[in-house]
Design a protein around this motif. Structure first.
Motif, PDB file in Angstrom:
ATOM      1  N   ARG A 105       0.832  -1.205   0.000  1.00  0.00           N
ATOM      2  CA  ARG A 105       0.000   0.000   0.000  1.00  0.00           C
ATOM      3  C   ARG A 105       0.867   1.256   0.000  1.00  0.00           C
ATOM      4  O   ARG A 105       0.572   2.227  -0.680  1.00  0.00           O
ATOM      5  CB  ARG A 105      -0.919   0.015   1.217  1.00  0.00           C
ATOM      6  N   LEU A 128      -1.888   9.983   3.053  1.00  0.00           N
ATOM      7  CA  LEU A 128      -1.690   9.793   1.619  1.00  0.00           C
ATOM      8  C   LEU A 128      -3.009   9.885   0.861  1.00  0.00           C
ATOM      9  O   LEU A 128      -4.072   9.557   1.388  1.00  0.00           O
ATOM     10  CB  LEU A 128      -1.040   8.431   1.350  1.00  0.00           C
ATOM     11  N   ASP A 129      -2.900  10.321  -0.392  1.00  0.00           N
ATOM     12  CA  ASP A 129      -4.026  10.422  -1.319  1.00  0.00           C
ATOM     13  C   ASP A 129      -5.026  11.517  -0.958  1.00  0.00           C
ATOM     14  O   ASP A 129      -6.120  11.571  -1.530  1.00  0.00           O
ATOM     15  CB  ASP A 129      -4.762   9.075  -1.448  1.00  0.00           C
ATOM     16  N   THR A 130      -4.663  12.407  -0.010  1.00  0.00           N
ATOM     17  CA  THR A 130      -5.522  13.545   0.290  1.00  0.00           C
ATOM     18  C   THR A 130      -5.616  14.450  -0.939  1.00  0.00           C
ATOM     19  O   THR A 130      -4.587  14.861  -1.484  1.00  0.00           O
ATOM     20  CB  THR A 130      -4.958  14.357   1.471  1.00  0.00           C
ATOM     21  N   PRO A 131      -6.825  14.764  -1.416  1.00  0.00           N
ATOM     22  CA  PRO A 131      -6.951  15.603  -2.619  1.00  0.00           C
ATOM     23  C   PRO A 131      -6.531  17.048  -2.351  1.00  0.00           C
ATOM     24  O   PRO A 131      -6.748  17.572  -1.257  1.00  0.00           O
ATOM     25  CB  PRO A 131      -8.433  15.495  -2.967  1.00  0.00           C
ATOM     26  N   ARG A 137      -2.837  15.182  -5.604  1.00  0.00           N
ATOM     27  CA  ARG A 137      -3.112  14.529  -4.327  1.00  0.00           C
ATOM     28  C   ARG A 137      -1.806  14.253  -3.606  1.00  0.00           C
ATOM     29  O   ARG A 137      -0.728  14.266  -4.208  1.00  0.00           O
ATOM     30  CB  ARG A 137      -3.901  13.242  -4.537  1.00  0.00           C
ATOM     31  N   THR A 138      -1.920  13.987  -2.329  1.00  0.00           N
ATOM     32  CA  THR A 138      -0.732  13.738  -1.525  1.00  0.00           C
ATOM     33  C   THR A 138      -0.138  12.382  -1.880  1.00  0.00           C
ATOM     34  O   THR A 138      -0.764  11.350  -1.679  1.00  0.00           O
ATOM     35  CB  THR A 138      -1.060  13.777  -0.019  1.00  0.00           C
ATOM     36  N   GLY A 139       1.063  12.404  -2.435  1.00  0.00           N
ATOM     37  CA  GLY A 139       1.772  11.162  -2.753  1.00  0.00           C
ATOM     38  C   GLY A 139       2.897  10.885  -1.791  1.00  0.00           C
ATOM     39  O   GLY A 139       3.352   9.750  -1.660  1.00  0.00           O
ATOM     40  N   SER A 209       2.983   6.751  -1.353  1.00  0.00           N
ATOM     41  CA  SER A 209       1.955   5.826  -1.809  1.00  0.00           C
ATOM     42  C   SER A 209       2.496   4.978  -2.948  1.00  0.00           C
ATOM     43  O   SER A 209       3.398   5.399  -3.680  1.00  0.00           O
ATOM     44  CB  SER A 209       0.716   6.598  -2.279  1.00  0.00           C
ATOM     45  N   SER A 211       0.958   4.273  -5.644  1.00  0.00           N
ATOM     46  CA  SER A 211       0.619   4.901  -6.920  1.00  0.00           C
ATOM     47  C   SER A 211       1.622   5.993  -7.267  1.00  0.00           C
ATOM     48  O   SER A 211       1.964   6.182  -8.444  1.00  0.00           O
ATOM     49  CB  SER A 211      -0.800   5.472  -6.874  1.00  0.00           C
ATOM     50  N   CYS A 212       2.132   6.707  -6.268  1.00  0.00           N
ATOM     51  CA  CYS A 212       3.162   7.723  -6.517  1.00  0.00           C
ATOM     52  C   CYS A 212       4.445   7.070  -7.000  1.00  0.00           C
ATOM     53  O   CYS A 212       5.066   7.537  -7.968  1.00  0.00           O
ATOM     54  CB  CYS A 212       3.411   8.528  -5.235  1.00  0.00           C
ATOM     55  N   TYR A 241       1.600  14.358  -7.753  1.00  0.00           N
ATOM     56  CA  TYR A 241       1.693  13.826  -6.394  1.00  0.00           C
ATOM     57  C   TYR A 241       2.529  14.780  -5.537  1.00  0.00           C
ATOM     58  O   TYR A 241       3.742  14.896  -5.737  1.00  0.00           O
ATOM     59  CB  TYR A 241       2.332  12.437  -6.404  1.00  0.00           C
TER      60      TYR A 241
END
Length: 326
Positions: A105, A128-131, A137-139, A209, A211-212, A241
């Motif tokens: 994750r 993480l992932d905060t828009p 978003r937060t990466g 993250s 994804s980042c 990110y």
């Protein structure tokens, strides 16, 4: 786990908590035997609230007892031996290559001289992932970094510019940091009490993250040490990110040799110019280099040996062109 429990094995999982998905803790070591026990001892509390985590350590051919300490105190940790003093970014890449991306994750990257406060990792992962208002978003999430005396170290940074370089040359890092146009360092105490977005942050401890990491790819190994986290944060921002402070997360950083070693300070200074050159044209790079040189010359005149060494290197086109290394 406390410091008097260092003989116990470090677990690969903490008690069940709210954070799901595996979090991989990555540390890069090089002759780190003296600081590893404290780092390993702090993990259980620091990872509290993360229900699935594991430790991966990339060792850059330590000549001391680093690997033996790892096997003794953290027998379940995965040790990746690079076989050479490969640098910080290369160590991170080696550790990342050993991770199962499908089950990961987030990745927590930490210096071995960091001591996480309880629940630090959980807070960072949850950030993480905060828009963001601009659609990003937060990466990358970072904690409040504390000095050994408990004071807050200003670890958040603005992207370097010619203006910030000249501002720091004239005013000094911390004084210039009061003014967004003139300082790279964010020194406003209020910024460390709220979720604060920064262009980049000191890399002593950061959570990314998956994804980042997928979007950005490997760390740039051309930066042997210093500026690699800067480059990665800026690259992540370019891809949507951003880096954000999670003020409820805290960790103590015992400090680095760049403060006292002319050799390491020179590498830090040269890599700042190399990174700027990577992202800007020749004219802007010449101006940035001149501003950084002005800063180091002024401090060398006051007798600072590290600045004297850095100024000599900045005056050498050969030093700037050569590949960073130990």
């Amino acid at each position: 786990m406390t410091l008097d429990q260092q003989s116990s094995a470090v677990p690969v999982a903490a008690p069940a908590g709210a954070v799901g998905g595996q979090v991989v803790v990555i540390a890069v070591t090089w002759n780190s035997a003296a600081v590893l026990p404290g780092f390993l001892a702090s993990l259980a509390e620091g990872m509290d609230g993360v229900d699935d985590w594991r430790v991966v350590v990339a060792d850059n051919a330590s000549a001391d007892d680093t690997v033996a300490v790892l096997h003794e105190l953290a027998p379940d940790a995965q040790v990746v031996q690079t076989g050479r003093n490969a640098g910080y970014a290369a160590g991170i890449n080696a550790a990342l290559a050993a991770c199962d991306r499908a089950t990961t994750r987030a990745v927590l990257i930490s210096n071995p001289d960091v001591r996480m406060r309880p629940g630090c990792a959980r807070t960072l992962v949850e950030a993480l992932d905060t828009p963001q208002p601009d659609g990003s978003r937060t990466g990358i999430a970072v904690p409040v970094l504390l000095e050994e005396d408990g004071s807050v170290f200003p670890s958040l940074r603005r992207e370097a510019s010619v203006a910030t370089a000249f501002g720091e040359a004239v005013l000094g890092n911390r004084r210039a940091g009061r003014f967004p146009r003139w300082g790279e360092m964010i020194t406003d105490p209020a910024a460390y009490t709220r979720p604060t977005r920064a262009d980049w942050a000191g890399g002593a401890l950061m959570v990314m993250s998956q994804s980042c990491l997928d979007a950005c790819g490997p760390w740039d190994e051309s930066f042997f040490l210093y500026s690699e986290e800067t480059e990665y944060c800026l690259r992540a921002r370019d891809r949507g990110y951003v880096t954000c402070l999670a003020p409820a997360a805290a960790a103590v950083h015992l400090g680095g040799d760049s403060r006292v070693s002319p050799r390491l300070f020179t590498l830090l200074t040269l890599n700042r110019v190399r990174l700027y050159r990577l992202r800007h044209g020749a004219a802007a790079t010449t101006a940035f280099r001149a501003a950084v040189l002005l800063r180091e010359l002024s401090r060398a005149a006051l007798g600072r040996e590290a600045s004297r060494a850095a100024a000599r290197a900045l005056l050498s086109s050969r030093r700037l062109a050569e590949k960073p290394g130990p």
